[in-house]
Design a protein around this motif. Structure first.
Motif, short mmCIF file in Angstrom:
data_model
loop_
_atom_site.label_atom_id
_atom_site.label_comp_id
_atom_site.label_asym_id
_atom_site.label_seq_id
_atom_site.Cartn_x
_atom_site.Cartn_y
_atom_site.Cartn_z
N VAL A 58 0.78 -1.14 0.03
CA VAL A 58 -0.03 0.00 -0.12
C VAL A 58 0.95 1.46 -0.06
N PRO A 59 1.06 1.82 -1.11
CA PRO A 59 2.11 3.13 -1.16
C PRO A 59 1.69 4.14 -0.13
N ASP A 60 2.60 4.47 0.66
CA ASP A 60 2.67 5.59 1.51
C ASP A 60 1.61 5.39 2.59
N ALA A 61 1.45 4.12 2.92
CA ALA A 61 0.37 3.75 3.84
C ALA A 61 0.56 4.54 5.37
N ARG A 62 -0.59 5.04 5.68
CA ARG A 62 -0.65 5.82 7.12
C ARG A 62 -1.71 5.16 7.83
N HIS A 63 -2.99 5.96 8.30
CA HIS A 63 -3.66 5.53 9.20
C HIS A 63 -4.80 4.70 8.47
N ILE A 64 -5.42 3.67 9.30
CA ILE A 64 -6.06 2.51 8.95
C ILE A 64 -7.54 2.48 9.35
N ALA A 65 -8.54 2.17 8.46
CA ALA A 65 -10.06 2.15 9.18
C ALA A 65 -10.45 0.79 8.53
N VAL A 66 -10.65 -0.12 9.49
CA VAL A 66 -11.27 -1.50 8.92
C VAL A 66 -12.82 -1.42 8.95
N PRO A 96 -8.66 8.39 7.83
CA PRO A 96 -10.02 7.93 7.70
C PRO A 96 -10.17 7.13 9.22
N CYS A 97 -11.72 7.17 9.45
CA CYS A 97 -12.34 6.56 10.59
C CYS A 97 -13.76 6.03 10.26
N PHE A 98 -14.40 5.20 11.06
CA PHE A 98 -15.51 4.58 10.64
C PHE A 98 -16.45 4.91 11.97
N PHE A 122 -20.43 4.53 8.43
CA PHE A 122 -20.38 5.64 7.87
C PHE A 122 -18.66 5.83 7.86
N LEU A 123 -17.92 6.14 6.66
CA LEU A 123 -16.75 6.38 6.67
C LEU A 123 -16.38 7.81 6.49
N TYR A 124 -15.51 8.38 7.45
CA TYR A 124 -15.05 9.85 7.49
C TYR A 124 -13.60 9.82 7.15
N ILE A 125 -13.14 10.73 6.36
CA ILE A 125 -11.82 11.14 6.06
C ILE A 125 -11.51 12.68 6.31
N ALA A 126 -10.72 12.58 7.32
CA ALA A 126 -10.19 13.94 7.75
C ALA A 126 -9.14 14.28 6.63
N ARG A 159 -4.23 14.79 9.93
CA ARG A 159 -5.13 14.59 10.61
C ARG A 159 -5.55 13.20 11.08
N VAL A 160 -6.07 12.98 12.35
CA VAL A 160 -6.83 11.72 12.72
C VAL A 160 -8.10 12.04 13.16
N CYS A 161 -9.15 11.01 13.18
CA CYS A 161 -10.15 10.94 13.63
C CYS A 161 -10.75 9.67 14.22
N ASP A 162 -11.92 9.97 14.94
CA ASP A 162 -12.44 8.73 15.74
C ASP A 162 -13.77 9.28 15.99
N VAL A 163 -14.80 8.29 16.02
CA VAL A 163 -16.11 8.49 16.53
C VAL A 163 -16.15 7.77 17.91
N GLY A 164 -16.84 8.76 18.86
CA GLY A 164 -16.98 8.24 19.97
C GLY A 164 -17.93 7.66 20.70
N PRO A 165 -18.09 7.26 21.83
CA PRO A 165 -19.35 6.51 22.37
C PRO A 165 -20.63 7.48 22.30
N ASP A 166 -20.16 8.79 22.37
CA ASP A 166 -21.24 9.66 22.30
C ASP A 166 -21.93 10.12 20.81
N GLY A 167 -21.36 9.22 19.83
CA GLY A 167 -21.60 9.69 18.38
C GLY A 167 -21.12 10.61 17.82
N LYS A 168 -20.31 11.39 18.48
CA LYS A 168 -19.63 12.68 17.92
C LYS A 168 -18.40 12.40 17.28
N LEU A 169 -18.02 13.11 16.30
CA LEU A 169 -16.73 12.84 15.69
C LEU A 169 -15.73 13.73 16.18
N TYR A 170 -14.69 13.09 16.59
CA TYR A 170 -13.30 13.72 17.28
C TYR A 170 -12.34 13.75 16.16
#
Length: 414
Positions: free
Chosen positions: A71-79, A125-127, A132-136, A180-191
């Motif tokens: 995976v060229p230039d592989a950085r953050h992973i979202a499964v 990227p984060c799910f 729903f896939l978010y890409i920061a 940037r990195v992101c995550d979806v919290g237990p509160d459903g909000k995007l961090y």
């Protein structure tokens, strides 16, 4: 020369207009007629060279590591929550989709995701749990509501969460610390983490950065509304995850350069509530004061790191392990990537760490997978960036130097 400059400017404006038009079409479920896929060859000499490097990697007894994908230039992973496809960000212009169609635990297809959309540093990227896939990106956040379904087409349903130019002020966009990195919290909000661009920022920037959450972590509703600064006093966080048992947000932070080989330490932090301050720029890392702010009184409520890590090792992506494949002692532990130093006389890092968290919230970090740094020559053979968990309980590790994903699994006695 004036004619050439004018033509270049016109072409640039035309490209921007086309990109905006494509996003508008995709948000209306229309085709763009854009470019096709770029596929990445998965075999050959490059794959063999990476496998030879992996023979050097040291792991605890019973664990194995193998090449999962080139995976060229592989950085953050979202499964993907459905286990169909894994998305991998880069600090360039592509996000890659990685698919293991025959489920032999080795990817057999890697292609670019949503090639009809122009992306700028789509590192994060984060799910969400519902797929729903978010890409920061550098200065934008998009959401792809059904990425695991639509990724087979160059045209993918996509919508603005934070439009281009509104994540941070356009005048503050930098080449530095904008992965940037992101995550979806237990509160459903995007961090989303917002690294500040300086080694240590000038005091004239403090008010602006505090308003926007630059040098911190912001959060917002899934549609981009309700934006607020969740945590401040953070130099450049490029890894976060929520602890399943408590809902607390843990994150890594990269600390001040140029103070010496062994100071200041890197950080693994825990945010237990909104509004906490983690000490930067008064502290360069841990309790080490910065030269630029040594004459100022730090805030009284600074939250110091749970773990101080090796100085300049560049702690990046992290994940709490909640799988069942690994032995019981690893359940609830944090696996994190140390990218490796660039400004030490003796290089350090380039390894995967594991942090065991006790019931009182204390933590102990130790090496888990190492060998990407040649100890005799000081040469980096790989530079781990992020760690993610597959549905079978094995781990993926990204490497942006080798341009690869590795898979770590356990086959010893439980």
């Amino acid at each position: 020369m004036r004619t050439i400059i004018a033509m270049s400017a016109a072409l640039g404006l035309a490209a921007q207009a086309q990109a905006a038009d494509n996003l508008e079409k995709l948000s209306q479920f229309k085709v763009t007629g854009g470019a096709g896929f770029t596929y990445v060859e998965q075999g050959g000499a490059k794959a063999e060279a990476i496998r030879r490097t992996l023979e050097r990697i040291r792991l605890p007894e019973g664990f194995r590591i193998g090449l999962y994908a080139i995976v060229p230039d592989a950085r953050h992973i979202a499964v993907g929550p459905q286990g169909i496809v894994t998305f991998v960000g880069t600090r360039k212009t592509k996000v890659w989709s990685v698919t293991d169609r025959d489920k032999d635990r080795v990817a057999d297809e890697v292609k670019d995701f949503a090639p009809s959309i122009d992306m700028k540093i789509p590192n994060g990227p984060c799910f969400s749990p519902d797929g729903f896939l978010y890409i920061a990106e550098q200065n934008r956040v998009l959401v792809y509501p059904a990425a695991e379904f639509f990724y087979e087409s160059p045209d993918v349903a996509a919508f603005n969460v934070v439009p281009e130019g509104e994540l941070i002020p356009p005048d503050e966009v930098s080449y530095n610390h904008t992965a940037r990195v992101c995550d979806v919290g237990p509160d459903g909000k995007l961090y989303i983490s917002l690294g500040q661009p300086f080694n240590v920022p000038p005091k004239s920037k403090r008010e602006l950065y505090a308003k926007w959450g630059i040098g911190g972590i912001i959060r917002m509703n899934a549609d981009g509304s309700g934006r607020e600064v969740f945590a401040s006093g953070i130099r450049n966080s490029v890894g976060m995850d929520f602890q399943p048992s408590t809902g607390h947000l843990w994150f890594t932070d990269n600390q001040v350069d140029g103070m010496g080989d062994d100071i200041p330490p890197g950080e693994l932090n825990r945010a237990t509530e909104a509004g906490q301050n983690f000490g930067f720029p008064w502290y360069g890392g841990g309790s080490v004061r910065t030269n630029e702010y040594k004459d100022e009184e730090p805030p009284a409520d600074v939250v110091f790191p749970v773990v101080e890590t090796v100085a300049h090792a560049a702690d990046l992506g992290m994940v709490f392990y909640d799988g069942k494949q690994f032995p019981a002692r690893y359940r609830g532990a944090i696996f994190s990537a140390q990218h490796g130093s660039w400004n030490r006389t003796e290089p350090v890092g380039a390894r995967v760490m594991v942090t065991f968290v006790d019931e009182e919230g204390g933590a102990r970090m130790e090496p888990f997978a190492e060998g990407w740094l040649d100890e005799e020559t000081g040469e980096y053979l790989g530079r781990p960036v992020d760690v993610a968990q597959l549905r079978d309980g094995s781990l993926l590790v990204s490497d942006d130097l080798a341009g690869a994903l590795y898979r770590i699994w356990y086959e010893g006695a439980q």
